[in-house]
Motif scaffolding. Structure first.
Motif, PDB file in Angstrom:
ATOM      1  N   ARG A 215       0.806  -1.220   0.000  1.00 43.15           N
ATOM      2  CA  ARG A 215       0.000   0.000   0.000  1.00 43.15           C
ATOM      3  C   ARG A 215       0.840   1.272   0.000  1.00 43.15           C
ATOM      4  NH1 ARG A 215      -5.052  -0.280   3.772  1.00 43.15           N
ATOM      5  NH2 ARG A 215      -5.353   1.638   2.608  1.00 43.15           N
ATOM      6  N   VAL A 216       2.088   1.163   0.422  1.00 41.32           N
ATOM      7  CA  VAL A 216       2.905   2.372   0.490  1.00 41.32           C
ATOM      8  C   VAL A 216       4.107   2.295  -0.453  1.00 41.32           C
ATOM      9  CG1 VAL A 216       4.337   3.798   1.980  1.00 41.32           C
ATOM     10  CG2 VAL A 216       2.196   2.845   2.837  1.00 41.32           C
ATOM     11  N   VAL A 217       4.889   1.227  -0.324  1.00 42.06           N
ATOM     12  CA  VAL A 217       6.157   1.190  -1.048  1.00 42.06           C
ATOM     13  C   VAL A 217       5.956   0.948  -2.554  1.00 42.06           C
ATOM     14  CG1 VAL A 217       8.383   0.049  -1.246  1.00 42.06           C
ATOM     15  CG2 VAL A 217       7.391   0.464   1.008  1.00 42.06           C
ATOM     16  N   LEU A 218       5.224  -0.097  -2.906  1.00 40.92           N
ATOM     17  CA  LEU A 218       5.042  -0.390  -4.341  1.00 40.92           C
ATOM     18  C   LEU A 218       4.320   0.728  -5.083  1.00 40.92           C
ATOM     19  CD1 LEU A 218       4.413  -4.250  -4.489  1.00 40.92           C
ATOM     20  CD2 LEU A 218       6.438  -2.967  -5.143  1.00 40.92           C
ATOM     21  N   PRO A 219       3.247   1.303  -4.523  1.00 39.73           N
ATOM     22  CA  PRO A 219       2.637   2.436  -5.239  1.00 39.73           C
ATOM     23  C   PRO A 219       3.617   3.584  -5.453  1.00 39.73           C
ATOM     24  CG  PRO A 219       1.139   1.641  -3.578  1.00 39.73           C
ATOM     25  CD  PRO A 219       2.430   0.906  -3.357  1.00 39.73           C
ATOM     26  N   ALA A 220       4.460   3.830  -4.472  1.00 38.40           N
ATOM     27  CA  ALA A 220       5.418   4.930  -4.632  1.00 38.40           C
ATOM     28  C   ALA A 220       6.465   4.595  -5.693  1.00 38.40           C
ATOM     29  CB  ALA A 220       6.092   5.236  -3.296  1.00 38.40           C
ATOM     30  N   ALA A 221       6.677   3.300  -5.913  1.00 38.03           N
ATOM     31  CA  ALA A 221       7.729   2.888  -6.852  1.00 38.03           C
ATOM     32  C   ALA A 221       7.185   2.565  -8.235  1.00 38.03           C
ATOM     33  CB  ALA A 221       8.463   1.661  -6.299  1.00 38.03           C
ATOM     34  N   LYS A 222       5.874   2.736  -8.436  1.00 37.49           N
ATOM     35  CA  LYS A 222       5.284   2.122  -9.634  1.00 37.49           C
ATOM     36  C   LYS A 222       5.814   2.723 -10.932  1.00 37.49           C
ATOM     37  CE  LYS A 222       1.107   4.901  -9.575  1.00 37.49           C
ATOM     38  NZ  LYS A 222      -0.203   4.980  -8.990  1.00 37.49           N
ATOM     39  N   VAL A 223       6.086   4.003 -10.965  1.00 30.07           N
ATOM     40  CA  VAL A 223       6.575   4.597 -12.214  1.00 30.07           C
ATOM     41  C   VAL A 223       7.922   3.997 -12.595  1.00 30.07           C
ATOM     42  CG1 VAL A 223       7.345   6.702 -13.331  1.00 30.07           C
ATOM     43  CG2 VAL A 223       5.285   6.728 -11.960  1.00 30.07           C
ATOM     44  N   GLY A 224       8.807   3.865 -11.606  1.00 30.31           N
ATOM     45  CA  GLY A 224      10.121   3.284 -11.868  1.00 30.31           C
ATOM     46  C   GLY A 224      10.023   1.829 -12.278  1.00 30.31           C
ATOM     47  N   ILE A 225       9.114   1.090 -11.638  1.00 31.95           N
ATOM     48  CA  ILE A 225       8.938  -0.320 -11.981  1.00 31.95           C
ATOM     49  C   ILE A 225       8.424  -0.442 -13.407  1.00 31.95           C
ATOM     50  CG2 ILE A 225       7.562  -2.377 -11.475  1.00 31.95           C
ATOM     51  CD1 ILE A 225       7.730  -1.607  -8.529  1.00 31.95           C
ATOM     52  N   PHE A 226       7.520   0.454 -13.757  1.00 36.53           N
ATOM     53  CA  PHE A 226       6.998   0.462 -15.123  1.00 36.53           C
ATOM     54  C   PHE A 226       8.133   0.715 -16.118  1.00 36.53           C
ATOM     55  CE2 PHE A 226       4.574   2.274 -18.680  1.00 36.53           C
ATOM     56  CZ  PHE A 226       3.647   1.266 -18.844  1.00 36.53           C
ATOM     57  N   GLY A 227       9.009   1.633 -15.759  1.00 35.83           N
ATOM     58  CA  GLY A 227      10.167   1.903 -16.618  1.00 35.83           C
ATOM     59  C   GLY A 227      11.017   0.658 -16.798  1.00 35.83           C
ATOM     60  N   ALA A 228      11.198  -0.100 -15.727  1.00 37.17           N
ATOM     61  CA  ALA A 228      11.975  -1.338 -15.803  1.00 37.17           C
ATOM     62  C   ALA A 228      11.325  -2.299 -16.790  1.00 37.17           C
ATOM     63  CB  ALA A 228      12.068  -1.982 -14.421  1.00 37.17           C
ATOM     64  N   CYS A 229       9.989  -2.387 -16.740  1.00 41.48           N
ATOM     65  CA  CYS A 229       9.279  -3.300 -17.640  1.00 41.48           C
ATOM     66  C   CYS A 229       9.435  -2.864 -19.095  1.00 41.48           C
ATOM     67  CB  CYS A 229       7.807  -3.385 -17.264  1.00 41.48           C
ATOM     68  SG  CYS A 229       7.542  -4.172 -15.669  1.00 41.48           S
ATOM     69  N   VAL A 230       9.411  -1.547 -19.324  1.00 42.97           N
ATOM     70  CA  VAL A 230       9.560  -1.050 -20.699  1.00 42.97           C
ATOM     71  C   VAL A 230      10.935  -1.411 -21.246  1.00 42.97           C
ATOM     72  CG1 VAL A 230       9.719   1.010 -22.122  1.00 42.97           C
ATOM     73  CG2 VAL A 230       7.916   0.814 -20.415  1.00 42.97           C
ATOM     74  N   LEU A 231      11.935  -1.213 -20.427  1.00 44.38           N
ATOM     75  CA  LEU A 231      13.296  -1.553 -20.839  1.00 44.38           C
ATOM     76  C   LEU A 231      13.386  -3.038 -21.188  1.00 44.38           C
ATOM     77  CD1 LEU A 231      15.705   0.414 -20.821  1.00 44.38           C
ATOM     78  CD2 LEU A 231      16.520  -0.779 -18.796  1.00 44.38           C
ATOM     79  N   ALA A 232      12.775  -3.863 -20.339  1.00 46.14           N
ATOM     80  CA  ALA A 232      12.801  -5.305 -20.558  1.00 46.14           C
ATOM     81  C   ALA A 232      12.041  -5.666 -21.830  1.00 46.14           C
ATOM     82  CB  ALA A 232      12.194  -6.020 -19.351  1.00 46.14           C
ATOM     83  N   LEU A 233      10.909  -4.998 -22.048  1.00 44.32           N
ATOM     84  CA  LEU A 233      10.114  -5.272 -23.239  1.00 44.32           C
ATOM     85  C   LEU A 233      10.916  -4.942 -24.493  1.00 44.32           C
ATOM     86  CD1 LEU A 233       7.424  -6.130 -24.394  1.00 44.32           C
ATOM     87  CD2 LEU A 233       6.620  -3.782 -24.167  1.00 44.32           C
ATOM     88  N   GLY A 234      11.661  -3.859 -24.441  1.00 47.18           N
ATOM     89  CA  GLY A 234      12.492  -3.483 -25.577  1.00 47.18           C
ATOM     90  C   GLY A 234      13.471  -4.587 -25.911  1.00 47.18           C
ATOM     91  N   ARG A 235      14.028  -5.190 -24.868  1.00 50.69           N
ATOM     92  CA  ARG A 235      14.973  -6.272 -25.113  1.00 50.69           C
ATOM     93  C   ARG A 235      14.256  -7.485 -25.700  1.00 50.69           C
ATOM     94  NH1 ARG A 235      18.526  -9.926 -21.151  1.00 50.69           N
ATOM     95  NH2 ARG A 235      19.622 -10.939 -22.846  1.00 50.69           N
ATOM     96  N   ALA A 236      13.048  -7.768 -25.206  1.00 48.72           N
ATOM     97  CA  ALA A 236      12.301  -8.930 -25.691  1.00 48.72           C
ATOM     98  C   ALA A 236      11.971  -8.781 -27.173  1.00 48.72           C
ATOM     99  CB  ALA A 236      11.026  -9.113 -24.878  1.00 48.72           C
ATOM    100  N   LEU A 237      11.618  -7.557 -27.589  1.00 50.11           N
ATOM    101  CA  LEU A 237      11.223  -7.344 -28.987  1.00 50.11           C
ATOM    102  C   LEU A 237      12.368  -7.648 -29.941  1.00 50.11           C
ATOM    103  CD1 LEU A 237       9.231  -4.016 -28.643  1.00 50.11           C
ATOM    104  CD2 LEU A 237       8.307  -6.201 -29.402  1.00 50.11           C
TER     105      LEU A 237
END
Lengths: 317, 256
Positions: A215-237
């Protein structure tokens, strides 16, 4: 007239060292911009015969017949997007959980070696993943994962039809394994960077660690986590060899994830050496151009999503 | 009902091998404001953090001795620290509202488990009123707490703490990061909150201690860096006729 003198006056105060440093920095960033532009120009130039011959229909035609010189990219676009989506869904789920565990729950003596092992996964050469996928994962999908999925979800077209072992699902799983370290390592750093006083504030209200994390830590980190996923997706493509070894290499669009497919990168890697006619080569280069655009569109969409999230809480990050 | 709600008995706090607080025994009066004063590094914040078992969350930190709340040791084996923290709220040195939750959700973040939405809403309003923040935020309850000023954020943190309806409120230099006007608002608030809560406040500001507290405890680090309790007394008496020489030196500004 107004800008130039001001600029010159400013420049007079700059020391030679500053000027030298500025030149290096500018050169570095310009070099990369030029590289991207050059790459784009080269791809466009190389695929020009194919673009002229097939026009925009190249993108939505699904025929790929080198003998008859008929080329369409849709099956590869489909295969690329589907395998990457499977990969990012699996990798995001596993990676975020692993990162949460490493950053919030694991004691130090455990999190340090565990992080090291996960990062080590990123250092394994892609061809090794491919071999493992071909000899271990593909048979496992054929005998165990596939039948189990079909048993539960067989009524969905996604999980219907014969299970060959090699196919888009196997390709997606291999990709997931390859990008999990990226998601995990970056998400872990993002989570660890969330200020400790938020955790203390939450703990001081009598919450469990689980409540604090979700409820506190993950919501605060969500933008950065999303960025991590985008980077990973780029590699997958763009990932090539491992997928090529397990996806079945058939230029066809099938609803079933068990069916063999093809990706943009795999076709290029597989067929470049045997491309004999110039229109064949040009079509392969156009596939590269499309991959370039697919990656750009995915990254653009992701950036838009990040902006929309940030917009609602601009000051939060 | 005993007059003392909370008491430390021979309490020591450690970070690894370093003893930060040594053998403190002190009792806190119900519904009074007790100020913990002393120079930097005297262990007053660490002592405060022992009272809601937050200290033990720091790396390699541990506690010896006991803290009694109505004669129950909160450090005894069967006690759930989370249950203790719901009875003993805390306000931190820097305002730390949850950045992703709205103003009203911050207040109701965990307060009132099992209540209906309407009841929670009502409790949130009550907490925000008690924290003297309601009038300033009632029209933007759904917006981000980060748009509030520092003083408003700190009052939101106070509202968040009291929405959980604790009995004790620990305040760790609650005005240290605020400007004088915002500090004055918080000080006024402390006086009104003392009607309902037992407040223990760390401050390095002696004027503030003199203004807001009923009882003052003076701490000082000994030569090995361990924080010791030097003297506890009614604030009026401690600031006028301290019984310990070191207290007198400190309050007259001879060191610290």
């Amino acid at each position: 007239m107004t800008a130039e003198p001001r600029f010159r006056r400013l420049a007079r105060f700059v020391s030679p060292a500053d000027r030298g440093f500025a030149a290096i920095v500018v050169a570095g960033s310009t070099l990369f911009a030029l590289l991207i532009l050059g790459l784009f120009a080269e791809l466009a130039l190389g695929s020009w015969p194919s673009i002229k011959a097939f026009g925009p229909a190249f993108i939505w035609k699904s025929e790929w017949d080198p003998i008859a010189s008929k080329f369409g990219a849709l099956p590869m676009i489909y295969g690329t997007v589907v395998t990457s989506l499977i990969a990012i869904v699996l990798a995001a789920f596993i990676g975020i959980m692993a990162a949460t565990f490493l950053a919030e729950f694991a004691p130090r003596w455990l999190s340090t070696p565990l992080s090291f092992l996960i990062e080590l996964l990123a250092a394994v050469p892609s061809v090794v993943y491919g071999l493992w996928g071909l000899f271990v994962l593909a048979p496992f999908v054929r005998t165990t994962i596939g039948p189990a999925l079909q048993h539960i979800l067989g009524w969905l077209p996604l999980f219907s039809g014969p299970i060959y072992g090699v196919g888009m699902l196997t390709g997606g799983i291999i990709l997931a394994l390859m990008i999990v370290p990226t998601v995990t390592a970056i998400s872990r750093d993002v989570i660890a960077a969330i200020p400790g006083d938020l955790r203390e504030a939450s703990a001081s209200l009598g919450t469990t660690k689980w409540e604090t994390a979700t409820r506190v830590v993950l919501p605060a980190a969500k933008v950065g986590i999303f960025g991590a996923c985008v980077l990973a997706l780029g590699r997958a493509l763009g990932e090539t060899i491992a997928v090529t070894m397990v996806i079945g290499n058939r230029p066809a669009i099938s609803a079933s994830l068990f069916a063999p497919g093809y990706t943009l990168a795999s076709v290029i890697a597989n067929e470049f050496t045997e491309a004999t006619t110039s229109i064949y080569i040009s079509s392969l280069i156009e596939l590269g151009l499309i991959l370039f655009f697919v990656s750009m569109i995915v990254n653009g969409l992701a950036r838009l999503m990040i902006w929309s999230v940030r917009g609602s809480e601009r000051t939060a990050v | 009902m005993r007059d003392e709600l909370l008491a430390a008995v021979d309490l020591s706090a450690y970070y690894g091998e370093r003893k930060a607080v040594g053998n403190v025994s002190i009792a806190f009066r119900r519904k009074a404001v007790t100020a913990l004063i002393g120079p930097s590094g005297c262990g007053k914040t660490t002592l405060l953090r022992c009272f809601n078992r937050i200290h033990e969350l720091s790396f390699d930190a541990r506690v010896e001795g006991s803290v009694l709340m109505e004669d129950q040791d909160i450090y005894s084996a069967g006690v759930d620290p989370m249950a203790i923290r719901r009875r003993i709220g805390m306000v931190f040195q820097r305002p730390n509202p949850f950045p992703t939750l709205s103003i009203v959700d911050n207040t109701m973040a965990y307060g009132g488990r099992g209540l209906s939405r309407a009841q929670k809403q009502e409790r949130a309003e009550r907490a925000l009123r008690s924290a003297a923040l309601w009038d300033e935020v009632k029209d933007k309850l759904r917006s981000s707490p980060l748009r509030l000023s520092g003083g408003q954020q700190q009052r939101l943190c106070i509202a968040r703490a009291i929405a959980a309806e604790p009995e004790v409120l620990l305040m760790d230099e609650p005005t240290a990061s605020l400007d004088p006007i915002a500090s004055a608002v918080i000080e006024e608030l402390m006086a009104s909150l003392a009607e309902r809560f037992t407040i223990i406040a760390v401050t390095h500001n002696m004027q503030q201690a003199a203004r807001v507290s009923d009882v003052t405890a003076f701490m000082l680090a000994d030569e090995s860096g361990t924080g010791r309790l030097i003297e506890v007394d009614d604030t009026a008496k401690l600031f006028t006729t301290p019984s310990d020489r070191r207290t007198e030196d400190y309050i007259t500004g001879r060191f610290g």
